[in-house]
Design a protein around this motif. Sequence first.
Motif, PDB file in Angstrom:
ATOM      1  N   GLY A 187       0.814  -1.212   0.000  1.00 14.92           N
ATOM      2  CA  GLY A 187       0.000   0.000   0.000  1.00 14.92           C
ATOM      3  C   GLY A 187       0.841   1.252   0.000  1.00 14.92           C
ATOM      4  N   LEU A 188       2.011   1.198  -0.644  1.00 11.02           N
ATOM      5  CA  LEU A 188       2.813   2.417  -0.751  1.00 11.02           C
ATOM      6  C   LEU A 188       2.084   3.426  -1.615  1.00 11.02           C
ATOM      7  CD1 LEU A 188       6.561   1.622  -1.367  1.00 11.02           C
ATOM      8  CD2 LEU A 188       5.451   2.455   0.682  1.00 11.02           C
ATOM      9  N   LEU A 189       2.224   4.693  -1.262  1.00  8.94           N
ATOM     10  CA  LEU A 189       1.658   5.724  -2.104  1.00  8.94           C
ATOM     11  C   LEU A 189       2.322   5.658  -3.482  1.00  8.94           C
ATOM     12  CD1 LEU A 189      -0.199   7.248  -0.235  1.00  8.94           C
ATOM     13  CD2 LEU A 189       1.135   9.280  -0.658  1.00  8.94           C
ATOM     14  N   PRO A 190       1.680   5.859  -4.594  1.00 16.25           N
ATOM     15  CA  PRO A 190       0.255   6.099  -4.756  1.00 16.25           C
ATOM     16  C   PRO A 190      -0.545   4.844  -5.095  1.00 16.25           C
ATOM     17  CG  PRO A 190       1.398   6.660  -6.762  1.00 16.25           C
ATOM     18  CD  PRO A 190       2.409   6.021  -5.851  1.00 16.25           C
ATOM     19  N   PHE A 191      -0.071   3.686  -4.645  1.00 13.23           N
ATOM     20  CA  PHE A 191      -0.782   2.440  -5.010  1.00 13.23           C
ATOM     21  C   PHE A 191      -1.552   1.897  -3.810  1.00 13.23           C
ATOM     22  CE2 PHE A 191       3.552   2.507  -6.861  1.00 13.23           C
ATOM     23  CZ  PHE A 191       3.183   3.038  -8.086  1.00 13.23           C
ATOM     24  N   HIS A 192      -2.087   2.805  -2.992  1.00 13.27           N
ATOM     25  CA  HIS A 192      -2.639   2.369  -1.711  1.00 13.27           C
ATOM     26  C   HIS A 192      -4.145   2.262  -1.734  1.00 13.27           C
ATOM     27  CE1 HIS A 192      -3.002   6.655  -1.944  1.00 13.27           C
ATOM     28  NE2 HIS A 192      -3.886   6.636  -0.977  1.00 13.27           N
ATOM     29  N   LEU A 193      -4.747   2.666  -2.846  1.00 14.80           N
ATOM     30  CA  LEU A 193      -6.200   2.858  -2.795  1.00 14.80           C
ATOM     31  C   LEU A 193      -6.988   1.581  -2.559  1.00 14.80           C
ATOM     32  CD1 LEU A 193      -6.674   5.535  -5.532  1.00 14.80           C
ATOM     33  CD2 LEU A 193      -7.039   5.767  -3.107  1.00 14.80           C
ATOM     34  N   TRP A 194      -6.440   0.457  -3.009  1.00 10.28           N
ATOM     35  CA  TRP A 194      -7.216  -0.774  -2.904  1.00 10.28           C
ATOM     36  C   TRP A 194      -7.371  -1.235  -1.471  1.00 10.28           C
ATOM     37  CZ3 TRP A 194      -4.929  -4.910  -0.566  1.00 10.28           C
ATOM     38  CH2 TRP A 194      -3.535  -4.841  -0.424  1.00 10.28           C
ATOM     39  N   GLN A 195      -6.383  -0.868  -0.606  1.00  3.49           N
ATOM     40  CA  GLN A 195      -6.225  -1.656   0.615  1.00  3.49           C
ATOM     41  C   GLN A 195      -7.327  -1.443   1.653  1.00  3.49           C
ATOM     42  OE1 GLN A 195      -2.962  -1.449   3.667  1.00  3.49           O
ATOM     43  NE2 GLN A 195      -2.057  -2.899   2.270  1.00  3.49           N
ATOM     44  N   ALA A 196      -7.606  -0.186   1.968  1.00  3.43           N
ATOM     45  CA  ALA A 196      -8.506   0.061   3.098  1.00  3.43           C
ATOM     46  C   ALA A 196      -9.871  -0.575   2.876  1.00  3.43           C
ATOM     47  CB  ALA A 196      -8.656   1.554   3.317  1.00  3.43           C
ATOM     48  N   ASP A 197     -10.446  -0.351   1.703  1.00  2.00           N
ATOM     49  CA  ASP A 197     -11.780  -0.905   1.440  1.00  2.00           C
ATOM     50  C   ASP A 197     -11.761  -2.414   1.501  1.00  2.00           C
ATOM     51  OD1 ASP A 197     -12.965   1.537   1.076  1.00  2.00           O
ATOM     52  OD2 ASP A 197     -12.341   1.635  -1.024  1.00  2.00           O
ATOM     53  N   ALA A 198     -10.732  -2.999   0.873  1.00  5.31           N
ATOM     54  CA  ALA A 198     -10.689  -4.457   0.802  1.00  5.31           C
ATOM     55  C   ALA A 198     -10.563  -5.053   2.199  1.00  5.31           C
ATOM     56  CB  ALA A 198      -9.519  -4.896  -0.063  1.00  5.31           C
ATOM     57  N   TYR A 199      -9.707  -4.478   3.057  1.00  4.00           N
ATOM     58  CA  TYR A 199      -9.536  -5.035   4.394  1.00  4.00           C
ATOM     59  C   TYR A 199     -10.782  -4.813   5.235  1.00  4.00           C
ATOM     60  CZ  TYR A 199      -4.574  -5.909   3.690  1.00  4.00           C
ATOM     61  OH  TYR A 199      -3.379  -6.380   3.244  1.00  4.00           O
ATOM     62  N   ALA A 200     -11.395  -3.633   5.067  1.00  7.56           N
ATOM     63  CA  ALA A 200     -12.543  -3.335   5.908  1.00  7.56           C
ATOM     64  C   ALA A 200     -13.706  -4.260   5.611  1.00  7.56           C
ATOM     65  CB  ALA A 200     -12.959  -1.880   5.723  1.00  7.56           C
ATOM     66  N   GLU A 201     -13.789  -4.738   4.374  1.00  6.02           N
ATOM     67  CA  GLU A 201     -14.925  -5.584   4.020  1.00  6.02           C
ATOM     68  C   GLU A 201     -14.700  -7.043   4.396  1.00  6.02           C
ATOM     69  OE1 GLU A 201     -17.941  -5.047   2.951  1.00  6.02           O
ATOM     70  OE2 GLU A 201     -17.643  -2.878   2.999  1.00  6.02           O
ATOM     71  N   THR A 202     -13.464  -7.404   4.710  1.00  4.73           N
ATOM     72  CA  THR A 202     -13.170  -8.781   5.087  1.00  4.73           C
ATOM     73  C   THR A 202     -13.822  -9.090   6.435  1.00  4.73           C
ATOM     74  OG1 THR A 202     -11.062  -8.422   4.025  1.00  4.73           O
ATOM     75  CG2 THR A 202     -11.251 -10.377   5.374  1.00  4.73           C
ATOM     76  N   PRO A 203     -14.339 -10.313   6.604  1.00  2.00           N
ATOM     77  CA  PRO A 203     -14.931 -10.641   7.911  1.00  2.00           C
ATOM     78  C   PRO A 203     -13.921 -10.444   9.045  1.00  2.00           C
ATOM     79  CG  PRO A 203     -15.374 -12.370   6.330  1.00  2.00           C
ATOM     80  CD  PRO A 203     -14.495 -11.398   5.635  1.00  2.00           C
ATOM     81  N   GLY A 204     -14.396  -9.971  10.194  1.00  2.00           N
ATOM     82  CA  GLY A 204     -13.558  -9.510  11.300  1.00  2.00           C
ATOM     83  C   GLY A 204     -12.230 -10.189  11.527  1.00  2.00           C
ATOM     84  N   PRO A 205     -12.207 -11.470  11.928  1.00  2.00           N
ATOM     85  CA  PRO A 205     -10.914 -12.092  12.233  1.00  2.00           C
ATOM     86  C   PRO A 205     -10.009 -12.126  11.010  1.00  2.00           C
ATOM     87  CG  PRO A 205     -12.718 -13.419  13.041  1.00  2.00           C
ATOM     88  CD  PRO A 205     -13.339 -12.371  12.203  1.00  2.00           C
ATOM     89  N   GLY A 206     -10.599 -12.301   9.837  1.00  2.00           N
ATOM     90  CA  GLY A 206      -9.807 -12.280   8.613  1.00  2.00           C
ATOM     91  C   GLY A 206      -9.148 -10.933   8.430  1.00  2.00           C
ATOM     92  N   ALA A 207      -9.916  -9.868   8.704  1.00  2.00           N
ATOM     93  CA  ALA A 207      -9.362  -8.524   8.575  1.00  2.00           C
ATOM     94  C   ALA A 207      -8.237  -8.333   9.573  1.00  2.00           C
ATOM     95  CB  ALA A 207     -10.452  -7.492   8.805  1.00  2.00           C
ATOM     96  N   ALA A 208      -8.409  -8.889  10.779  1.00  2.00           N
ATOM     97  CA  ALA A 208      -7.357  -8.759  11.787  1.00  2.00           C
ATOM     98  C   ALA A 208      -6.070  -9.394  11.282  1.00  2.00           C
ATOM     99  CB  ALA A 208      -7.796  -9.415  13.090  1.00  2.00           C
ATOM    100  N   PHE A 209      -6.220 -10.583  10.682  1.00  2.00           N
ATOM    101  CA  PHE A 209      -5.030 -11.274  10.179  1.00  2.00           C
ATOM    102  C   PHE A 209      -4.406 -10.514   9.012  1.00  2.00           C
ATOM    103  CE2 PHE A 209      -3.250 -14.320   7.134  1.00  2.00           C
ATOM    104  CZ  PHE A 209      -2.187 -14.762   7.880  1.00  2.00           C
ATOM    105  N   LEU A 210      -5.250 -10.156   8.037  1.00  2.00           N
ATOM    106  CA  LEU A 210      -4.711  -9.448   6.869  1.00  2.00           C
ATOM    107  C   LEU A 210      -4.090  -8.134   7.307  1.00  2.00           C
ATOM    108  CD1 LEU A 210      -7.409  -9.851   4.086  1.00  2.00           C
ATOM    109  CD2 LEU A 210      -5.285 -11.077   4.362  1.00  2.00           C
ATOM    110  N   GLY A 211      -4.820  -7.407   8.158  1.00  2.00           N
ATOM    111  CA  GLY A 211      -4.321  -6.111   8.590  1.00  2.00           C
ATOM    112  C   GLY A 211      -3.008  -6.245   9.333  1.00  2.00           C
ATOM    113  N   ALA A 212      -2.872  -7.302  10.113  1.00  2.00           N
ATOM    114  CA  ALA A 212      -1.668  -7.442  10.925  1.00  2.00           C
ATOM    115  C   ALA A 212      -0.448  -7.756  10.075  1.00  2.00           C
ATOM    116  CB  ALA A 212      -1.877  -8.530  11.974  1.00  2.00           C
ATOM    117  N   ILE A 213      -0.568  -8.662   9.132  1.00  2.00           N
ATOM    118  CA  ILE A 213       0.659  -9.167   8.530  1.00  2.00           C
ATOM    119  C   ILE A 213       0.647  -9.200   7.014  1.00  2.00           C
ATOM    120  CG2 ILE A 213      -0.086 -11.567   8.807  1.00  2.00           C
ATOM    121  CD1 ILE A 213       3.483 -10.213   9.197  1.00  2.00           C
ATOM    122  N   SER A 214      -0.520  -9.337   6.395  1.00  2.00           N
ATOM    123  CA  SER A 214      -0.527  -9.630   4.960  1.00  2.00           C
ATOM    124  C   SER A 214       0.277  -8.604   4.159  1.00  2.00           C
ATOM    125  CB  SER A 214      -1.961  -9.670   4.465  1.00  2.00           C
ATOM    126  OG  SER A 214      -1.981  -9.913   3.106  1.00  2.00           O
TER     127      SER A 214
END
Lengths: 623, 186, 300, 231
Positions: free
Chosen positions: A222-249
Motif C-alpha cells: 500500500g505504498l503511495l500512490p498504489f494504496h487505494l485498494w487496501q482500506a476498502d478491501a480489508y474493511a470488508e473482510t470478515p472480522g478475524p480475517g481482517a485482523a489477520f490481513l491487517g496485521a501481517i498480509s
Amino acid sequence: MNFLDGLLILSLLSVIVTGFAQKLRSAGWLSSVLLGLQCLLLMGMAGLAYGSPAVSSSFSVSVLGQPLHWQFNALSWFFALITLASALASSVYAAGAWGEDYRLQGGNPGLLQFALNLNVFAMLLLLASGDLLSLFVGWELVSWASLLMMVLAGGAAGRFGLRYIVYATAGAMAVMTGLVMIFQLTGSFQFADFAAIAPSLSNAQVVTFTLLFVFGFGVKMGLLPFHLWQADAYAETPGPGAAFLGAISSRMGLFAMLILVIQLIGLGRLINIEVPYSFFSLRDVLMWVAAFTIIFPTFTAMRQNDARLLLAWHGIGQGGYMLMGLLMVNPLGSAGGLMHVFNYASYQAVLFLVVTAVIYRTRTADLNQLGGLVTRMPLSFLMMLICIIGLAGIPPMNGFVSKWLIYRSLIVEGMPLLFVASVVGTLGTILSVYKLIHNTFLGQLRLEHEQIREVPWSMMIPMLILSAVVFITGFLPGIVLDWVASAQAALGIPVLEHTLGGVESPSGNLDMIWICSVLFGGFAVGALVFYSGNKSRRVHQLDNYAGGHFLTADDRYHYSNNFYAGLMHHIGHWYRGTFQWLESSLGSAISLLSAATQMLFNSFHPALFLLLAATLSLLFFAG
Amino acid sequence: MSEADSQKLNVLLQGIEGLQLTQFNQRRLRADISPEALPALLALLRGRAGYVHLSAISCVDWIAEDEFELVYHLYSYETKILISAHIRIARDPGVYLSVFDIFTPAAFFERDIHEMYGVYFEGSPDMSKFILTEWQGPPPMRKDFDSEQWVMDTFNWQDYHPDWLQDIEQKGGGIVRTPESRRGEE
Amino acid sequence: MNETLLTILEVIFMPVVAFVIGLFMVLMMRKLAARLQRRVGPPLMQPFYDVIKLYGKQTQISHGLIHDIGIIMAVGGYVAAESLLPVPGMDGIADKGGIVMLAYLTMIPSLGLALGVGQCANPNGSIGISRALTSMLAYDIPYIIVIFGVAYHFGSTNLIDIIDTQQAGGVATWGISEMPVLAIAGLFALHASLGKQPFEIYIAPAEIATGPMVEMGGKYLGGLFVMQSFQLYTASVLYVSLFLGGGENWITFLLKCFAVLAIPIIIAYLFPRYRTEDLVRLVWKWPVMLALIGVAFVMT
Amino acid sequence: MTQNELEKIEISTQPKRTNPLANVFDDLVRFCRSRSMFMLHYCTGCGAIELPPAMTSRFDMERLGIQPMVTPRQADILLITGYVSIKTLKRVILTYEQMGSPKYVIGICSCTVNGGMYWQSYATAKKLDEYLPVDLYIAGCMPRPEAVMEGMQQLMQKIKTGEADSWKKYYSHYDYYLGNQQQLFGNNWQTPTDIIGEAESYQLMGPQTLGEHTKILQQVQKPLEPLEMKL
C-alpha cells in the motif's frame, strides 16, 4: 526432515484438512489446533532468532532446470512468528462464539478458516523462499490467497477484491519483469548469484531494478500512490480475517522488498545514485515515498466514520514507518522498522478484533451510532485502550519503542523534514484513535445498547493475550530487539546494540524498564492522592451539565459527527481525492486505449493484421 | 398613504361585506370586520395587495361586553402601511378559525393567545403549552383572573422587617448606608 | 545499588518540588493577570487554598471508573514526567529517556484527561478534547522541530548532556545564544502548549463551558489544578534546560523558570481567543517557519 | 411544616472531633473553603449587572479568593441575581442539585426575598428559600457592588466559623423543599439528579428527608441508577 520441513508440510496439511472439513462445526477448533502445532514447530526453530545458522528445507523442486528450494533464517523466522501468532489469534477468535454468530448471519466460518490456513501456507512458503523463483511462486500464492480472504463476504467485497487483484497483477508483472531481467544477467535465480553481480550493475540497472521491485512489492504494502485498494478491501473482510490481513498480509511486500532491495542490491548503491537536477538520492526519494505513505493515509483515516475503515487506513500509514526505518543506514532505524512490523501486528490485530467484538454485540461499526460502551464492555475497552496507545506510539506500549528508534535515527542522521513528517503522522494517529475510542466506548450510552454484555471468553482470550504482548514488549523491548538484531544480521546490515530495557548509546538512552516503573509509580501516587480525597459517588449519565436543561434518554447527547470540526474547517479542502482521481483517470485512459485499438482492429480486415504480425515476427526471428 | 394606494385598496376591498376602514395617519389603517369575513380579507390582502407580513395577532379581553377582540396586524413592504384588522368573537366558547393556512407564523401567535386567553383556534397546528409550561391555573391574561389573589393564595411571604434588621437599625446601621453617611463617620 | 537507591529517592522528591514550584507558577500567572488588569490579585497562598478546598469537598460526583482513572492518569503521568527533568542537584531518570521520551510522556496526562472527559458524556467536554487535540497537532509540529534542532546541535537527546554542555561553556554556548531563531520558535510553541489566550480554544468558558472541565468538580477539578501546575513547571523547565543552560543552582534556576513563563503569560492576558482553524493556521505558519529556519542554521 | 418551624431547625453541626489533630485539619479545610469560593452567577435578572464591577479592577473579588466559574460542578456558591420566574426556578433547582457540597446560595436583589417589584406576578417565585436553602440574602434593587462584597465577606465569616451549612438542610429536609417544588411544578416533577440516593450515600439522611412528597416522587421517577460496569 527438520523443523522447517515439518512446518511446511503441516501447513500444507492444514490447508487440505480445513478445506475438506469446512462444513464441520468444529472446523474452527481443528484449524486452531493445527495452527497451534505450527507455532510449536516454529518455536522449535527459535534458535534462529538467537544466532543459529539458517535452516534449509530438505526437499527441493526443479522447474525448467531451475531448482527451487526453501530455507529459514532469522528474518524469515521473525516474520513467520508474527504470521503464525496473528493467524492463531484470529483462528481462535473465529472458532468460538463469533463463528457461530457468523454462521447464523449466513457466512461460512469453515471457509474463513480454510482461507486463513491457505494464507498462512502461502506466507510461510514466501518467507521460506531460498531463491528468486520460489520467492515469486510464494508471492503469487500470497496474492491469490489474500484475494480469497477478501471476497469471502461477497457483495461489495467482491468489487474491492477485484480492484485489489488488478493492482496485484500489475505489481506481479513488474516483479516478473525484474526477475526475467535478473535471469538474463545471471542465468540463474539464486540469491547468491544476483548478490555477486549486484556491485557491478550500472546505475541505470540499479534504478530499473529498484523501481520495478518497489512498485511490484509496494503495491501489496500500500505504498503511495498504489494504496487505494487496501482500506476498502480489508474493511470488508470478515472480522478475524481482517485482523489477520491487517496485521501481517501487507508486510509480505516489505519482506520481499527487504530481500531484493536492501539485502541483494544494498542501500549503499541507492544512496550513491543521485536523482538528476536535485539533491536527492534514490534512497531519499524512497524515504519520501514512505513519509507520504505515513501522512496521507493517516489523515484519511481521521475522516473515516467506520471503525474498520479507520483502522485499515492506519494500516497503510504504519507501513510507511517500517519502510522509512528500514531505509535508514544506521542500526537504530532498521531495528525500529523491523520492530515496528512486530509491534504493529500485535496491536492492529487486537484493534480489528475489538472492533469486530463491538460489531458482534451492536451490529454496527458506524462511529456515529455507538458510544458509552465502556460500562457494558469494559474489558474490550481496556484492550482497545492499550492498543490505541500502542498505535499512537505513546509510552509505555511497544509502539513507542519502535517509533522512538525511528525518530532517534532520523535525528542522528540529521533529517529534519522526514522527522517532522513522521511526527505529523503520529499526531494524526493520536487524533484519529481518540476519535475511535471516544465514539465507540466513551460518551453517552445509547438506549438500544443498555442491555448488551461483554463478549464471550472465546473472543476475549486472543485479544487479552495479544494485548498482553503489546504491553510486555513495551515494558521489556529487549525481547523483541533480540530477534530484530538477529534479523538484521541475517539481512547483512549493522546490528543494534541493545539491552533488555531498550537501547544504550552515548547520545541518548532508552530504558523502558525504568520509565515504565516510574510511570506506574506516578499512577500509584496519583491514585493515592485521588482516593485519599472524599469518596465519590457515581451519577447517572443524564445527571449532566446542559446549561440547566433537563436531559432525558431521548436526547442524543454524544458528540461524534465531524469530530475534528475546527481542524477540518482548516484542512478539509486539502482532501481533494487526488489519488482517486489519478486512479480513475488511469482507468479511463486504459479503456480509451483499448476502445481505440478495438476500433482500429474492427475497421480494417483482421486478416491483414494477422498477416502483418506474422511477417513482423518472421522478420524478427530471421533477423 | 397616497391617493393611488387608497384607491387601489378601495377597489380591491369593495367586494368584502361589512368592512369599515378608518385611516389614522399615512401609515396606519384600521379595518373593522365581521369574524366570518376576516379570512377572506387576509387572503385578499396577502395575495393581491402585497401585505405579506403578519407582524402580530393581539387579543383584548372585553369582559363587560363578554367578547374577545382579536387584532391581526398586517404589513406591506411595498406601500409601508400597517393594516390592523379587528374582529370580535364571543367570549364563550371563545373559538375562532386559525389563519395558519394564509400566514404560517400565525401558529405561534395563536398558540400564545390560546395559552394566555384560552381562545381556541380551530385548525391551528399546535395548541399545546408554549411559554407557561408549568402553569396549571386559568389563562392568566383574562380579566377575570385575579393575579394578586392567586399570588396570595399560592405563595408565602417572609417578614420584610425581621428582628435582625431591627437590631441593625438600632445600632444605627442598616442595609442602606449612603456614601455620604460613611464619609461623615470617617 | 546505592546509586539506584539515590535515583529512587530523587524520583520521589522531584515531583514534590515540581508541585510546589508549579503552584507558585499558577500564583504568578494569576498575579500577573491581575496586575495587567489593574487589580490586586489573589493572596500568596491562593493556589493552596483552592486545591485543599477542592479536595475537601464533601460530595464528589463521578461519571464512572474511567472518569476517576482519567484524573489519576492526568496527575500520575506528570508525576512520572517530572523525574525526567533534571533540576539542580537532581537528575532523576533523565539519562534513561531523553527529550523525545519526555515529549511523548507528557502526552499521557492529556490522554488520561481525554479519557476521563469522554466518560462524562458531556458534548462540551468532548468538543473541548477535540479542540485540545487539534491544538496539540498544531503546536507539536514547531515544538518537535525545535527539539530536533536542539538535539542535533548538541548531538544528544539526553537532557543531562545538553545542560552540561551549556553550563561548561557559559552563556555563549547557551541554546539561546547559539540558536536564537529556534529559541523564539520554541517560546511560541511553549505559549501555544500552555493553552492560554489567544490559544485557549479548548477551555473557552463562554463558548463550551470550560470544555474538558465541564463535569469536573471537587477532587476531579483539584486533580486538574495540580495537573496545570505540573504543566507550567514542565514547560518552563524544559525550555530552560534546552535554551538557558538549565540551573546552576536553585536561585538562578527558579529565576530563569519564572522569567521564561512570565513572557507568554504577559502576552496571553492581553489577547482574546483565536478560533480553532485560525490557531492551526497561525501556528503552522510562523513558529514552523521560524523553527525550520532555525534548524537550517543549526545544520549548516 | 411552616416556615417558622423550618427556621427553628438546628442543623446538627459536625461535632468537634476528639482528636486535636483532626480538629486542626477540619479548621484548615474550613478556612480554605472560606478563602476559595468559586461562584456560579446564575444571571436570572438585572442584579447580574452589579457583578462585573465587583469582579473587575474596582473591587476585585479575586483578592478574597472569589472566582467566577462556569458550570455547577465546579462552583461553591450559587448567586441568584434577580427575579426567578417559575420556569427559571426549575433550572435553578437542577443547577443547585448538580453542585457539589458544601454549597451555598446567595439571593441577591429584593426579588429573591419576596418577589420584589414582581410581587403580584403569577409567573415569578416569591420566596427563594422555600425551594432552596438560602444562606444569605443581599437585599436592594439592585444592591451596589459594595453590598455584594460585604455579603460575600459575611458568608466567608460564616463558612470559617462553620455556621454556613444550610446545604445540609436540603438533604435532611428534602421532603419540605420537594413539596414546595411540587406545588409549583405539579406531581410529575423530577430532576435527573437523585437527592435521596445522594443523602443515603453521604449519610445526610435526616428525619424529614423522606415523607409524603418523596413518595409521590418515587412513584413517577424513572430509574436513575448510574450505569455500573458489567463484566
